[in-house]
Design an enzyme around this catalytic site. Structure first.
Site, PDB file in Angstrom:
ATOM      1  N   TYR A 164      -9.881  -9.939  10.956  1.00  0.00           N
ATOM      2  CA  TYR A 164     -11.111 -10.679  10.659  1.00  0.00           C
ATOM      3  C   TYR A 164     -10.882 -12.182  10.520  1.00  0.00           C
ATOM      4  O   TYR A 164     -11.793 -12.921  10.113  1.00  0.00           O
ATOM      5  CB  TYR A 164     -11.816 -10.124   9.413  1.00  0.00           C
ATOM      6  N   LYS A 222       0.803  -1.225   0.000  1.00  0.00           N
ATOM      7  CA  LYS A 222       0.000   0.000   0.000  1.00  0.00           C
ATOM      8  C   LYS A 222       0.838   1.279   0.000  1.00  0.00           C
ATOM      9  O   LYS A 222       0.560   2.212  -0.763  1.00  0.00           O
ATOM     10  CB  LYS A 222      -0.954  -0.002   1.198  1.00  0.00           C
ATOM     11  N   GLY A 225       0.009   1.408   8.038  1.00  0.00           N
ATOM     12  CA  GLY A 225      -0.818   1.965   6.974  1.00  0.00           C
ATOM     13  C   GLY A 225      -2.298   1.966   7.307  1.00  0.00           C
ATOM     14  O   GLY A 225      -3.014   2.939   7.034  1.00  0.00           O
ATOM     15  N   ALA A 226      -2.786   0.875   7.911  1.00  0.00           N
ATOM     16  CA  ALA A 226      -4.201   0.816   8.285  1.00  0.00           C
ATOM     17  C   ALA A 226      -4.518   1.871   9.330  1.00  0.00           C
ATOM     18  O   ALA A 226      -5.585   2.515   9.293  1.00  0.00           O
ATOM     19  CB  ALA A 226      -4.540  -0.577   8.805  1.00  0.00           C
ATOM     20  N   ASP A 283      -9.821   2.674   2.591  1.00  0.00           N
ATOM     21  CA  ASP A 283      -9.838   1.972   3.879  1.00  0.00           C
ATOM     22  C   ASP A 283     -10.579   2.762   4.949  1.00  0.00           C
ATOM     23  O   ASP A 283     -11.349   2.215   5.738  1.00  0.00           O
ATOM     24  CB  ASP A 283      -8.407   1.681   4.341  1.00  0.00           C
ATOM     25  N   GLY A 288     -13.531  -6.868  11.843  1.00  0.00           N
ATOM     26  CA  GLY A 288     -12.870  -6.252  10.705  1.00  0.00           C
ATOM     27  C   GLY A 288     -13.408  -6.623   9.337  1.00  0.00           C
ATOM     28  O   GLY A 288     -13.042  -5.996   8.339  1.00  0.00           O
ATOM     29  N   GLY A 309      -1.430   0.394  17.255  1.00  0.00           N
ATOM     30  CA  GLY A 309      -0.792   0.281  15.951  1.00  0.00           C
ATOM     31  C   GLY A 309      -0.646   1.621  15.263  1.00  0.00           C
ATOM     32  O   GLY A 309      -1.423   2.557  15.515  1.00  0.00           O
ATOM     33  N   ALA A 310       0.373   1.722  14.380  1.00  0.00           N
ATOM     34  CA  ALA A 310       0.634   2.985  13.688  1.00  0.00           C
ATOM     35  C   ALA A 310       1.075   2.749  12.253  1.00  0.00           C
ATOM     36  O   ALA A 310       1.813   3.550  11.681  1.00  0.00           O
ATOM     37  CB  ALA A 310       1.702   3.787  14.444  1.00  0.00           C
TER      38      ALA A 310
END
Length: 279
Positions: free
Chosen positions: A224, A71, A136-137, A108, A245, A133-134
């Site tokens: 997910y 990504k 891309g998502a 997203d 998710g 978390g840090a």
């Protein structure tokens, strides 16, 4: 369905890509709408990403989705970027123009918010958000939350540098925290979001104490597989509303399907059951 020489083609590039549910999702819509088209899994090694993207016009592809680890790496290969993709610094949806130019977008955040609003309509953006978390998502989620009016997002990440970089890119709303502060960060929050792979099948467990999370808070896990993670199970047991998710994956797919196959698609209970089969 029989494909013809005029079939519309799209796919998903990733490494690995066999786990992706995207071919199942788009295949369902293609069959439902009787469209002459195909959506294919494309296993592309990181070092071959540029060549693979450049080949899309020559192969007759209308575009593709991008999943890990492509990504962020795809950004310099795009001819143009949507404002959303530019802000996030990552692309998950590529559209091939009539002239062969590649346009990159990121849906997203749209998928995240659409599913959150659908499953937890009582969620209140005025309250702080805790996020794990840090990557891309996480960038996409932060962008979407800021657009909704959230003014405080507490980001705990195993790599402090990545959390600091996300804060620098996103602005004053993001407060980076050390990983060992993750449980304390839940105090007073209206939403907890796990954007890491912790808790996913084959990955380490997520060690998190939910004791400080308010009972009215919503817990959203981007994982997910499994569909109900240990985090969601624990949150549900203490009375919190939970969001898995899979819905984010379903909703983020809609803009790409419309662009490549020329038809609007809907997220339904039947689609969700089909996409979830085997999880």
């Amino acid at each position: 369905m029989i494909l013809t020489g005029s079939a519309r083609l799209a796919g998903v590039m990733g490494w690995p890509v066999a786990h992706s549910r995207s071919p199942r999702i788009h295949g369902y819509w293609l069959e439902e709408k009787e469209i002459d088209g195909a959506y294919l899994p494309l296993a592309v090694r990181p070092e071959a990403l540029g060549a693979a993207l450049a080949a899309l016009p020559a192969l007759g592809f209308r575009g593709c989705n991008l999943t890990a680890p492509h990504k962020e790496a795809a950004v310099p290969h795009m001819s143009s970027l949507s404002e959303t993709a530019r802000r996030i610094g990552a692309v998950n949806t590529v559209t091939v123009g009539e002239d062969g130019a590649l346009h990159g977008d990121n849906t997203d955040g749209l998928g995240f918010i659409s599913h959150l609003r659908r499953e937890a309509p009582s969620w209140e953006p005025a309250l702080p958000v805790a996020m794990l978390g840090a990557g891309g998502a996480a960038r996409a989620v932060v962008d979407a939350l800021c657009a909704e009016g959230v003014s405080e997002i507490r980001v705990a990440n195993r790599s402090p540098e990545r959390a600091a970089a996300l804060a620098a890119a996103a602005g004053d709303a993001v407060r980076p925290l050390a990983w060992d502060e993750r449980s304390a960060a839940l105090e007073g929050c209206g939403l907890l979001v796990n954007t890491t792979q912790l808790g996913q099948v084959g990955k380490p467990v997520l060690d998190l104490d939910l004791g400080r999370l308010p009972p009215a808070a919503v817990v959203y896990d981007l994982v997910y597989a499994p569909l109900e993670t240990d985090l969601l199970h624990a949150a549900r047991a203490r009375g919190n509303s939970v969001v898995d998710g899979l819905g984010m994956l379903l909703h983020q797919a809609r803009p790409g399907f419309a662009a490549w196959f020329g038809a609007e698609a809907e997220v339904t209970a039947a689609l969700r059951a089909f996409a979830a089969a085997g999880l």
